[in-house]
Scaffold this motif. Structure first.
Motif, mmCIF file in Angstrom:
data_model
loop_
_atom_site.group_PDB
_atom_site.id
_atom_site.type_symbol
_atom_site.label_atom_id
_atom_site.label_comp_id
_atom_site.label_asym_id
_atom_site.label_seq_id
_atom_site.Cartn_x
_atom_site.Cartn_y
_atom_site.Cartn_z
ATOM 1 N N GLU A 288 48.256 32.534 32.292
ATOM 2 C CA GLU A 288 47.720 31.412 33.073
ATOM 3 C C GLU A 288 46.564 31.861 33.969
ATOM 4 O O GLU A 288 45.567 31.147 34.118
ATOM 5 C CB GLU A 288 48.841 30.787 33.908
ATOM 6 N N ALA A 289 46.700 33.039 34.554
ATOM 7 C CA ALA A 289 45.616 33.572 35.386
ATOM 8 C C ALA A 289 44.357 33.800 34.551
ATOM 9 O O ALA A 289 43.239 33.435 34.955
ATOM 10 C CB ALA A 289 46.065 34.881 36.045
ATOM 11 N N GLN A 290 44.533 34.377 33.380
ATOM 12 C CA GLN A 290 43.384 34.646 32.503
ATOM 13 C C GLN A 290 42.741 33.347 32.037
ATOM 14 O O GLN A 290 41.504 33.228 31.971
ATOM 15 C CB GLN A 290 43.852 35.484 31.310
ATOM 16 N N ALA A 291 43.549 32.321 31.719
ATOM 17 C CA ALA A 291 43.007 31.044 31.251
ATOM 18 C C ALA A 291 42.208 30.357 32.353
ATOM 19 O O ALA A 291 41.138 29.781 32.101
ATOM 20 C CB ALA A 291 44.139 30.143 30.761
ATOM 21 N N TRP A 292 42.718 30.371 33.594
ATOM 22 C CA TRP A 292 41.959 29.775 34.702
ATOM 23 C C TRP A 292 40.613 30.454 34.845
ATOM 24 O O TRP A 292 39.586 29.791 35.041
ATOM 25 C CB TRP A 292 42.745 29.890 36.006
ATOM 26 N N CYS A 293 40.602 31.778 34.759
ATOM 27 C CA CYS A 293 39.344 32.513 34.899
ATOM 28 C C CYS A 293 38.350 32.125 33.796
ATOM 29 O O CYS A 293 37.155 31.932 34.066
ATOM 30 C CB CYS A 293 39.602 34.021 34.863
ATOM 31 N N ALA A 294 38.847 32.011 32.563
ATOM 32 C CA ALA A 294 37.960 31.614 31.462
ATOM 33 C C ALA A 294 37.389 30.227 31.712
ATOM 34 O O ALA A 294 36.191 29.974 31.497
ATOM 35 C CB ALA A 294 38.720 31.657 30.142
ATOM 36 N N TRP A 295 38.219 29.307 32.170
ATOM 37 C CA TRP A 295 37.779 27.936 32.481
ATOM 38 C C TRP A 295 36.752 27.927 33.609
ATOM 39 O O TRP A 295 35.761 27.181 33.569
ATOM 40 C CB TRP A 295 38.996 27.110 32.846
ATOM 41 N N ALA A 296 36.959 28.755 34.616
ATOM 42 C CA ALA A 296 36.071 28.779 35.788
ATOM 43 C C ALA A 296 34.826 29.630 35.581
ATOM 44 O O ALA A 296 33.964 29.679 36.467
ATOM 45 C CB ALA A 296 36.855 29.306 36.996
ATOM 46 N N GLY A 297 34.719 30.292 34.434
ATOM 47 C CA GLY A 297 33.575 31.162 34.202
ATOM 48 C C GLY A 297 33.626 32.429 35.041
ATOM 49 O O GLY A 297 32.589 32.945 35.465
#
Length: 384
Positions: A288-297
């Motif tokens: 989930e942490a990695q996915a948020w980072c990908a979404w936020a650039g």
């Protein structure tokens, strides 16, 4: 107890170098806390085992350790002396306990064991000198028992038990802009001297390119934006392993979250609470942490970036200690340190708000499977 001693008991570096008098107070403090957790949770599967394991570990490596005075050089394969509880090794020698039944004596007998083993520990401690070798296993036993707090809290969260009377207030941090750090070299890990957990051994210099990092962990408000934007439904943001975990778990929101729109409503220790928008998001997996980072650039920080910022950034507004924080790092050993065979595990830095402050050391690290979302973890991010 003097104010100076009170401060020392919550000072992570001071406790790693604690003398026998300070250690005696800390060991009593830690055991009293274990007994308090046991009183509230003794009916839960695993709680008695967890408390017993803390007492067994202390007895095994102090009272029963014939090479105790050799410190970290003691031969771990050397047979120990007999326990005051004949069945102790069968109950508690394994590092984890997955059975639904609690191995060990009934709670009252367990309390007697915990009290008796501590009494022996304190008697032996009073007879030691203040060298690092003599005090190594006492410092290690304190670290081991303090580290059980997160697991006790995890049991309470899982079974929705109200344990708020054992927990400090969760402080809200001011939300500050990300900070930039210039390229430099940094001594990653801990230097020799005092008690150093094996996963921090040993300090070694690493180059650090310039980087920008969040001043505090990602907040519930920031994470809610990701969810409201369909983040759990868009596979673009998830790694292959993360997408598989997401599908297998049918996850649509973070663990224990009841509502994200119009404010975050979540279950915390048996209570429905509305989390402040500025509170660090928690109970998140690495995926989930990695996915948020990908979404936020953005991206997760490396271990060396996190450690550098936590160590020297306080005067510039860097805050940590509210949640354990996922980093980009994988579990690995460091130069001249013990071998680490934890392939697939990810690295967390920092501690949860309810953990003993003497665990809040900027060099501390722990390893967790990336799918674990029951450890109160959050994260912060870096610019790409």
């Amino acid at each position: 107890m003097t104010e100076r001693v009170d401060r020392a008991l919550t000072d992570a570096q001071a406790m790693r170098n604690a003398d026998r008098d300070l250690l005696s107070l800390a060991l009593m403090h830690s055991r009293n806390r274990t007994l308090a957790w046991l009183t509230l949770l003794e009916r839960l599967p695993g709680a008695c085992w967890l408390a017993g394991r803390a007492g067994w570990w202390q007895e095994r490596w102090i009272a029963r350790n014939v090479q105790r005075s050799r410190g970290a050089a003691a031969d771990a394969t050397r047979a120990p002396l007999a326990s005051i509880e004949p069945l102790a090794d069968g109950w508690w020698a394994e590092a984890s306990h997955d059975s639904g039944d609690d191995a060990g004596p009934p709670p009252d007998a367990l309390r007697a064991y915990l009290e008796a083993t501590l009494e022996v520990t304190l008697d032996l401690l009073a007879a030691t000198d203040n060298s690092d070798d003599e005090l190594h296993w006492y410092r290690a036993a304190l670290f081991e028992e303090d580290s059980a707090v997160q697991r006790f809290a995890g049991l309470a969260q899982q079974h929705r038990i109200d344990v708020r009377r054992l927990l400090p207030e969760r402080m809200l941090r001011a939300v500050r802009a990300p900070l930039w750090f210039a390229a430099q070299r940094w001594m990653l890990g801990s230097a020799r001297g005092g008690f150093v957990p094996s996963v921090e051994q040993w300090a070694h210099e690493e180059p650090v390119p310039e980087f920008e990092i969040d001043a505090q962990p990602v907040t519930w408000q920031q994470f809610a934006e990701f969810v409201e934007d369909g983040g759990y439904d868009d596979v673009r943001w998830w790694s292959e392993e993360g997408a598989h975990w997401l599908q297998a778990d049918a996850r649509r929101t973070p663990r224990d979250v009841e509502q994200l729109r119009h404010g975050v409503l979540l279950q915390r220790f048996g209570q429905l609470v509305r989390a402040p928008a500025a509170e660090a998001a928690s109970m998140l997996s690495w995926y989930e942490a990695q996915a948020w980072c990908a979404w936020a650039g953005r991206r997760l920080p490396t271990e060396v970036e996190w450690e550098l910022a936590a160590s020297v950034g306080a005067s510039r507004g860097v805050s940590w200690g509210d949640v354990p924080e996922w980093t980009a790092g994988r579990a690995r050993s460091w130069p001249d340190g013990p071998a680490i065979d934890d392939a697939g595990l990810r690295v967390q830095r920092g501690v949860a708000w309810f953990e003993p402050r003497r665990l809040a050391h900027a060099k501390a690290r722990r390893f967790m499977a990336p799918q674990r979302d029951d450890g109160f973890a959050g994260f912060r991010s870096c610019a790409l």
